[in-house]
Design a protein around this motif. Structure first.
Motif, PDB file in Angstrom:
ATOM      1  N   TRP A 263      -5.266  12.916 -13.817  1.00  0.00           N
ATOM      2  CA  TRP A 263      -4.176  11.941 -13.933  1.00  0.00           C
ATOM      3  C   TRP A 263      -3.308  11.937 -12.679  1.00  0.00           C
ATOM      4  N   VAL A 264      -3.000  13.088 -12.142  1.00  0.00           N
ATOM      5  CA  VAL A 264      -2.182  13.163 -10.925  1.00  0.00           C
ATOM      6  C   VAL A 264      -2.932  12.550  -9.743  1.00  0.00           C
ATOM      7  N   THR A 265      -4.247  12.819  -9.656  1.00  0.00           N
ATOM      8  CA  THR A 265      -5.039  12.230  -8.570  1.00  0.00           C
ATOM      9  C   THR A 265      -5.071  10.714  -8.677  1.00  0.00           C
ATOM     10  N   SER A 266      -5.231  10.183  -9.902  1.00  0.00           N
ATOM     11  CA  SER A 266      -5.240   8.730 -10.087  1.00  0.00           C
ATOM     12  C   SER A 266      -3.897   8.121  -9.696  1.00  0.00           C
ATOM     13  N   GLY A 267      -2.775   8.764 -10.081  1.00  0.00           N
ATOM     14  CA  GLY A 267      -1.455   8.256  -9.710  1.00  0.00           C
ATOM     15  C   GLY A 267      -1.242   8.219  -8.207  1.00  0.00           C
ATOM     16  N   CYS A 268      -1.705   9.248  -7.509  1.00  0.00           N
ATOM     17  CA  CYS A 268      -1.572   9.271  -6.050  1.00  0.00           C
ATOM     18  C   CYS A 268      -2.367   8.146  -5.401  1.00  0.00           C
ATOM     19  N   PHE A 269      -3.539   7.850  -5.956  1.00  0.00           N
ATOM     20  CA  PHE A 269      -4.320   6.762  -5.399  1.00  0.00           C
ATOM     21  C   PHE A 269      -3.659   5.408  -5.652  1.00  0.00           C
ATOM     22  N   PHE A 270      -3.000   5.237  -6.817  1.00  0.00           N
ATOM     23  CA  PHE A 270      -2.276   3.984  -7.070  1.00  0.00           C
ATOM     24  C   PHE A 270      -1.150   3.793  -6.046  1.00  0.00           C
ATOM     25  N   VAL A 271      -0.433   4.865  -5.751  1.00  0.00           N
ATOM     26  CA  VAL A 271       0.633   4.776  -4.752  1.00  0.00           C
ATOM     27  C   VAL A 271       0.052   4.473  -3.378  1.00  0.00           C
ATOM     28  N   PHE A 272      -1.064   5.114  -3.039  1.00  0.00           N
ATOM     29  CA  PHE A 272      -1.691   4.870  -1.743  1.00  0.00           C
ATOM     30  C   PHE A 272      -2.184   3.428  -1.625  1.00  0.00           C
ATOM     31  N   ILE A 273      -2.804   2.903  -2.696  1.00  0.00           N
ATOM     32  CA  ILE A 273      -3.297   1.520  -2.663  1.00  0.00           C
ATOM     33  C   ILE A 273      -2.137   0.539  -2.554  1.00  0.00           C
ATOM     34  N   GLY A 274      -1.026   0.799  -3.316  1.00  0.00           N
ATOM     35  CA  GLY A 274       0.140  -0.080  -3.217  1.00  0.00           C
ATOM     36  C   GLY A 274       0.737  -0.090  -1.820  1.00  0.00           C
ATOM     37  N   GLU A 286       4.952 -14.028   0.786  1.00  0.00           N
ATOM     38  CA  GLU A 286       6.358 -14.041   0.384  1.00  0.00           C
ATOM     39  C   GLU A 286       6.621 -13.177  -0.844  1.00  0.00           C
ATOM     40  N   ASP A 287       5.598 -12.913  -1.667  1.00  0.00           N
ATOM     41  CA  ASP A 287       5.799 -12.086  -2.860  1.00  0.00           C
ATOM     42  C   ASP A 287       6.134 -10.648  -2.504  1.00  0.00           C
ATOM     43  N   PHE A 288       5.774 -10.209  -1.316  1.00  0.00           N
ATOM     44  CA  PHE A 288       6.028  -8.831  -0.894  1.00  0.00           C
ATOM     45  C   PHE A 288       7.243  -8.745   0.034  1.00  0.00           C
ATOM     46  N   ARG A 289       8.121  -9.790  -0.023  1.00  0.00           N
ATOM     47  CA  ARG A 289       9.333  -9.788   0.777  1.00  0.00           C
ATOM     48  C   ARG A 289      10.545  -9.695  -0.138  1.00  0.00           C
ATOM     49  N   GLY A 290      11.685  -9.384   0.447  1.00  0.00           N
ATOM     50  CA  GLY A 290      12.918  -9.263  -0.309  1.00  0.00           C
ATOM     51  C   GLY A 290      13.529  -7.903  -0.147  1.00  0.00           C
ATOM     52  N   PRO A 291      14.395  -7.520  -1.093  1.00  0.00           N
ATOM     53  CA  PRO A 291      15.024  -6.195  -1.024  1.00  0.00           C
ATOM     54  C   PRO A 291      13.973  -5.089  -1.102  1.00  0.00           C
ATOM     55  N   PRO A 292      14.282  -3.915  -0.548  1.00  0.00           N
ATOM     56  CA  PRO A 292      13.307  -2.807  -0.571  1.00  0.00           C
ATOM     57  C   PRO A 292      12.854  -2.443  -1.981  1.00  0.00           C
ATOM     58  N   SER A 293      13.762  -2.430  -2.958  1.00  0.00           N
ATOM     59  CA  SER A 293      13.360  -2.096  -4.334  1.00  0.00           C
ATOM     60  C   SER A 293      12.386  -3.118  -4.892  1.00  0.00           C
ATOM     61  N   TYR A 294      12.607  -4.391  -4.553  1.00  0.00           N
ATOM     62  CA  TYR A 294      11.710  -5.451  -5.034  1.00  0.00           C
ATOM     63  C   TYR A 294      10.337  -5.300  -4.399  1.00  0.00           C
ATOM     64  N   GLN A 295      10.291  -4.995  -3.081  1.00  0.00           N
ATOM     65  CA  GLN A 295       9.007  -4.821  -2.410  1.00  0.00           C
ATOM     66  C   GLN A 295       8.235  -3.622  -2.979  1.00  0.00           C
ATOM     67  N   ALA A 296       8.968  -2.508  -3.231  1.00  0.00           N
ATOM     68  CA  ALA A 296       8.287  -1.330  -3.802  1.00  0.00           C
ATOM     69  C   ALA A 296       7.770  -1.621  -5.197  1.00  0.00           C
ATOM     70  N   GLY A 297       8.575  -2.313  -6.021  1.00  0.00           N
ATOM     71  CA  GLY A 297       8.115  -2.637  -7.365  1.00  0.00           C
ATOM     72  C   GLY A 297       6.924  -3.560  -7.358  1.00  0.00           C
ATOM     73  N   THR A 298       6.932  -4.550  -6.448  1.00  0.00           N
ATOM     74  CA  THR A 298       5.796  -5.472  -6.371  1.00  0.00           C
ATOM     75  C   THR A 298       4.530  -4.752  -5.932  1.00  0.00           C
TER      76      THR A 298
END
Length: 321
Positions: A263-274, A286-298
Motif C-alpha cells: 500500500w505504501v509503495t502504491s501511494g508513492c507511485f501515485f504521488v510520483f505519477i501526479g 489550464e486545468d493544472f493552473r491556479g493556486p498551488p493547493s488547486y494544482q496539487a489537488g488536481t
C-alpha cells in the motif's frame, strides 16, 4: 591337574599378622607363594568335560562349540558347527576366528521328511479338500478395485481382477502354509449385483461365504457381524463442520488483501505519477493552473482517478509542409 603341572612338592604360605575384624578369620589366611605360577598353569589347562571343551583365554572361560546335526530315519548326520565368534560354519577351524554376521552360512544340505532338500511350508491342505469361498462384489464402475468379467452364456465369472484381488493374493502367498480359495461374485444369474454391500457382508455371517474381498467400507453396523482387516487404502471419509469468524469487520477491511508495504509503495507511485503529469501539463493545460493547493489537488486527483477510468484526449497530427 594344574597342581600336578606346577611340580611343587611343598606349598608355602606367607601369613599376615592382622587383627580379625567383624569376628571373621578370613584375613588371617596365608597367601600362597606359588599362586602366580599356579594361576598361569591353570589358565593353560585344556580338557574335555561333560559340556564340551574347557579352556581359558585371557582369564575367561570360553563357550563351548556346538555341533549341528540333522536327525532323520537313517540316523544323524553332521550339518555344521556353531560358536560364539564364528556363528554357523560348515567346518570348524582352530583357532576360531570371528566372521561377518551377514555372511550366509555354508552348511551341509538338510534332508527333510520325505527325503527332500526343499524346505516345507508347513501344513498343506489337500488339493481335493474344501476351498475357501471368497465373495466379491459385482458392480459397475471403479474397475481398478474390483473387476469381474462375466460370461452371459455360461452365467459364470471368467476372471476376477483388481487392486483388492492383488492385495489378497499377495497376503495369502506369504502364509506359512498353503490355502486354497476360490472367488464367487455376489451376482444374480443374469450377471447383475445380487444386493448391497450390507447384503454381501451378511452372507459371511450366515456362512455362505468364508470371507469377502473388495472395496467394502468399515462401518459400525457391519462390524457387528464380521471382523475387518486393517484398511490398506486411504480413507475418503470427510467431515463438514461450522466455523465462526471472529475477525473484526470495519470500514478498513479493504486494506486486508494487500500488505502495508504494498500500500505504501502504491501511494508513492501515485504521488510520483501526479508530479510527472503536473510538470508536463501545467504550462499548456489550464486545468493544472491556479493556486498551488488547486494544482496539487488536481495532480493527485488525476493520479488516483486512473484506478477508476482511463483519461482520453484527442490526438492531433501536425504535418510539416
Amino acid at each position: 591337574m594344574a597342581i600336578e603341572n606346577v611340580n611343587t612338592a611343598n606349598f608355602s604360605f606367607n601369613k599376615t599378622n592382622l587383627i580379625p575384624r567383624n569376628g571373621t578369620d578370613l584375613e588371617t589366611f596365608g597367601v600362597s607363594l606359588s599362586g602366580p605360577q599356579l594361576v598361569q598353569v591353570l589358565s593353560g589347562i585344556k580338557f574335555r568335560g561333560l559340556t564340551g571343551d574347557i579352556h581359558f583365554l585371557n582369564g575367561q572361560l570360553q563357550s563351548s562349540v556346538f555341533e549341528i546335526v540333522n536327525v532323520n530315519e537313517n540316523g544323524e548326520r553332521r550339518v555344521g558347527f556353531w560358536s560364539p565368534k564364528s556363528g554357523l560354519v560348515r567346518q570348524l577351524k582352530l583357532p576360531i576366528s570371528s566372521t561377518n554376521p551377514s555372511d550366509k552360512p555354508n552348511l551341509r544340505p538338510i534332508i527333510w521328511p520325505g527325503d527332500t532338500t526343499s524346505v516345507p511350508k508347513g501344513w498343506e491342505i489337500p488339493t481335493n479338500g474344501k476351498k475357501l469361498k471368497i465373495g466379491v462384489p459385482m458392480k459397475a464402475g471403479f474397475n481398478e478395485f474390483i473387476k469381474v468379467t462375466w460370461d452371459p452364456k455360461t452365467h459364470t465369472a471368467t476372471s476376477v481382477t483388481g487392486y483388492c484381488i492383488d492385495v489378497f493374493d499377495a497376503v495369502m502367498a506369504t502364509m506359512p502354509y498353503a490355502v486354497t480359495y476360490e472367488f464367487f461374485p455376489f451376482a444374480t444369474p443374469d450377471g447383475k449385483s445380487a444386493g448391497t454391500y450390507n447384503d454381501l457382508i451378511f452372507q459371511v455371517y450366515n456362512g455362505t461365504y468364508d470371507a469377502v474381498v473388495g472395496d467394502t467400507t468399515i462401518v459400525a453396523n457391519r462390524s457387528r457381524y464380521v471382523d475387518f482387516t486393517l484398511p490398506y487404502a486411504q480413507s475418503r471419509v470427510s467431515m463438514v463442520v461450522p466455523i465462526k469468524d471472529r475477525k473484526p469487520k470495519n470500514a478498513w477491511v479493504f486494506l486486508k488483501p494487500l500488505t502495508w508495504d504494498l500500500w505504501v509503495t502504491s501511494g508513492c507511485f501515485f504521488v510520483f505519477i501526479g508530479s510527472v503529469v503536473w510538470v508536463l501539463e501545467h504550462r499548456i493545460n489550464e486545468d493544472f493552473r491556479g493556486p498551488p493547493s488547486y494544482q496539487a489537488g488536481t495532480s493527485f486527483w488525476f493520479s488516483f482517478s486512473t484506478m477508476v477510468f482511463a483519461h482520453r484526449n484527442n490526438s492531433l497530427t501536425l504535418l510539416n509542409s
